[in-house]
Design an enzyme around this catalytic site. Structure first.
Site, short mmCIF file in Angstrom:
data_model
loop_
_atom_site.label_atom_id
_atom_site.label_comp_id
_atom_site.label_asym_id
_atom_site.label_seq_id
_atom_site.Cartn_x
_atom_site.Cartn_y
_atom_site.Cartn_z
CB ALA A 72 -0.88 -0.01 1.24
N GLY B 214 0.64 -4.98 0.84
CA GLY B 214 -0.55 -5.06 -0.02
C GLY B 214 -0.26 -5.69 -1.36
CD GLU C 125 -2.29 -7.52 2.81
OE1 GLU C 125 -1.96 -6.36 2.47
OE2 GLU C 125 -2.86 -7.78 3.88
CD GLU D 33 1.81 -5.47 5.60
OE1 GLU D 33 2.61 -6.38 5.94
OE2 GLU D 33 1.02 -5.60 4.66
N1 CO8 Z 1 4.57 3.22 -0.63
C1 CO8 Z 1 4.98 4.39 -1.16
N2 CO8 Z 1 6.15 4.54 -1.81
C2 CO8 Z 1 6.93 3.44 -1.91
C3 CO8 Z 1 6.57 2.20 -1.37
C4 CO8 Z 1 5.33 2.12 -0.69
N3 CO8 Z 1 4.86 0.96 -0.19
N4 CO8 Z 1 7.55 1.31 -1.63
C5 CO8 Z 1 8.50 2.00 -2.30
N5 CO8 Z 1 8.13 3.27 -2.48
C6 CO8 Z 1 8.87 4.33 -3.16
C7 CO8 Z 1 10.04 4.82 -2.33
O1 CO8 Z 1 9.60 5.77 -1.37
C8 CO8 Z 1 10.93 5.42 -3.38
O2 CO8 Z 1 10.40 6.67 -3.75
P1 CO8 Z 1 11.39 7.96 -3.84
O3 CO8 Z 1 12.32 7.64 -4.97
O4 CO8 Z 1 10.46 9.10 -4.11
O5 CO8 Z 1 12.09 8.04 -2.55
C9 CO8 Z 1 10.71 4.48 -4.58
O6 CO8 Z 1 9.49 3.80 -4.33
C10 CO8 Z 1 11.81 3.44 -4.73
O7 CO8 Z 1 11.91 2.76 -3.48
P2 CO8 Z 1 13.31 2.60 -2.71
O8 CO8 Z 1 14.22 3.75 -3.01
O9 CO8 Z 1 13.01 2.34 -1.28
O10 CO8 Z 1 13.86 1.29 -3.43
P3 CO8 Z 1 14.83 0.18 -2.81
O11 CO8 Z 1 15.20 -0.72 -3.94
O12 CO8 Z 1 15.91 0.80 -2.01
O13 CO8 Z 1 13.91 -0.64 -1.76
C11 CO8 Z 1 11.94 -1.80 -1.09
C12 CO8 Z 1 12.84 -1.38 -2.25
C13 CO8 Z 1 12.68 -2.79 -0.18
C14 CO8 Z 1 10.71 -2.47 -1.66
C15 CO8 Z 1 11.54 -0.55 -0.25
O14 CO8 Z 1 11.05 0.45 -1.15
C16 CO8 Z 1 10.49 -0.79 0.78
O15 CO8 Z 1 10.80 -1.34 1.82
N6 CO8 Z 1 9.23 -0.40 0.50
C17 CO8 Z 1 8.14 -0.48 1.43
C18 CO8 Z 1 7.66 -1.91 1.56
C19 CO8 Z 1 6.57 -1.98 2.60
O16 CO8 Z 1 6.76 -1.68 3.76
N7 CO8 Z 1 5.37 -2.38 2.16
C20 CO8 Z 1 4.22 -2.48 3.02
C21 CO8 Z 1 3.42 -1.23 2.94
S1 CO8 Z 1 2.12 -1.20 4.12
C22 CO8 Z 1 0.94 -2.17 3.46
O17 CO8 Z 1 1.02 -2.67 2.37
C23 CO8 Z 1 -0.22 -2.35 4.36
C24 CO8 Z 1 -1.46 -2.68 3.59
C25 CO8 Z 1 -2.56 -2.74 4.58
C26 CO8 Z 1 -3.52 -1.59 4.45
C27 CO8 Z 1 -4.62 -1.91 5.36
C28 CO8 Z 1 -5.80 -1.06 5.20
C29 CO8 Z 1 -7.01 -1.53 6.00
#
Ligand code: CO8
Length: 257
Positions: A65, A108, A111, A131
């Protein structure tokens, strides 16, 4: 329809959706979830489509997400909008759905893949429910679907540590149906989706419903449900066609009837 966060194409009887927010690793924001459901609505109402394929990029199926969109939300706001109810609409789709996953399928994203009926993974795929590291937990079915797919031990490991699991471990654990080399992912996934789409659509949908019933009920109720649906299949022209084609040693010509 013009979409900004997804790409949509039709190949024969397969409707394909590519998540397309490359700068955010296909993070699922509200617009993407809305557009995804709009595209699914269109494929659902298109009688020529027999299977839906959802994929992302080489780098990410979806990294979860959209954290930037979620960061400032409050409890009343999430409650009032029923945040991520859009996920339930995806999971409730009745046509078969194949997820073709390369790169990150996190939160997500994992998911969403699990809402599909079959996950075909590139050897580069990485699955996880990270998460917990954000101070929350999976919220679009992850604690439930992951546990049903891989069992308590692995689901707890992934949800409590937030670690990622590679494609091979995901296949071994039962999350993924097949692992293929990354450069063959779309070819394999489309081939699987085309094979599915060549079957009778009502029979496919009844089969999907019956398999999913296994997760909702007891064994005896599930078997009873299966038997009722199996009997009902003999009311279809496609059952007659499928069996007479076999006996006549010719390919079946299903009419979705
Ligand atoms: N949301 C928003 N932006 C994201 C996300 C995300 N989930 N993942 C990556 N990005 C963005 C980064 O912020 C970055 O943007 P910018 O260049 O502007 O800084 C760009 O994508 C590239 O990402 P990275 O520079 O971090 O790339 P890396 O190769 O270094 O890392 C990763 C890749 C490991 C995937 C890393 O980006 C990461 O850890 N991402 C987040 C993963 C995460 O925590 N996902 C879970 C999110 S929470 C969720 O899904 C909960 C859902 C439940 C909702 C419930 C509602 C009821």
């Amino acid at each position: 329809m013009a979409y900004e966060t997804i790409l949509v194409e039709t190949r024969g009887k397969v409707g394909a959706i590519t998540l397309n927010r490359p700068k955010a690793l296909n993070a699922l924001n509200a617009q993407l979830m809305t557009e995804l459901n709009q595209a699914l609505d269109a494929f659902d109402s298109d009688a020529t489509i027999g299977c839906i394929l959802i994929t992302g990029s080489d780098r990410a199926f979806a990294a979860g997400a959209d954290i930037k969109e979620m960061e400032e939300k409050t409890y009343p706001a999430t409650y009032l909008e029923d945040f991520f109810v859009t996920g339930d609409r995806i999971a409730a789709r009745r046509k078969p759905m194949v997820a073709a996953v390369a790169g990150f399928a996190l939160g997500g994203g994992c998911e969403l893949a699990m809402m599909c009926d079959i996950i075909i993974a590139a050897d580069t795929a990485k699955f996880g429910q990270p998460e917990i590291k954000l101070g929350v937990m999976p919220g679009i079915g992850g604690t439930q679907r992951l546990t049903r797919a891989v069992g308590k031990a692995k689901a707890m490991d992934l949800c409590l540590t937030g670690r990622m699991m590679g494609a091979e471990e995901a296949e071994r654990s039962g999350l993924v149906a097949r692992v293929v080399p990354a450069d063959k992912l779309l070819e394999e996934a489309f081939a699987a989706a085309e094979a599915i789409a060549s079957m009778s659509l009502p029979i496919l949908m009844m089969t999907k419903e019956s398999v999913n019933r296994a997760f909702e009920t007891s064994l005896s109720e599930g078997v009873r449900f299966e038997r009722r649906v199996f009997h009902a299949m003999f009311a279809t022209a496609d059952q007659k066609e499928g069996m007479s084609a076999f006996v006549a040693k010719r390919p079946p010509d299903f009419k979705n009837a």
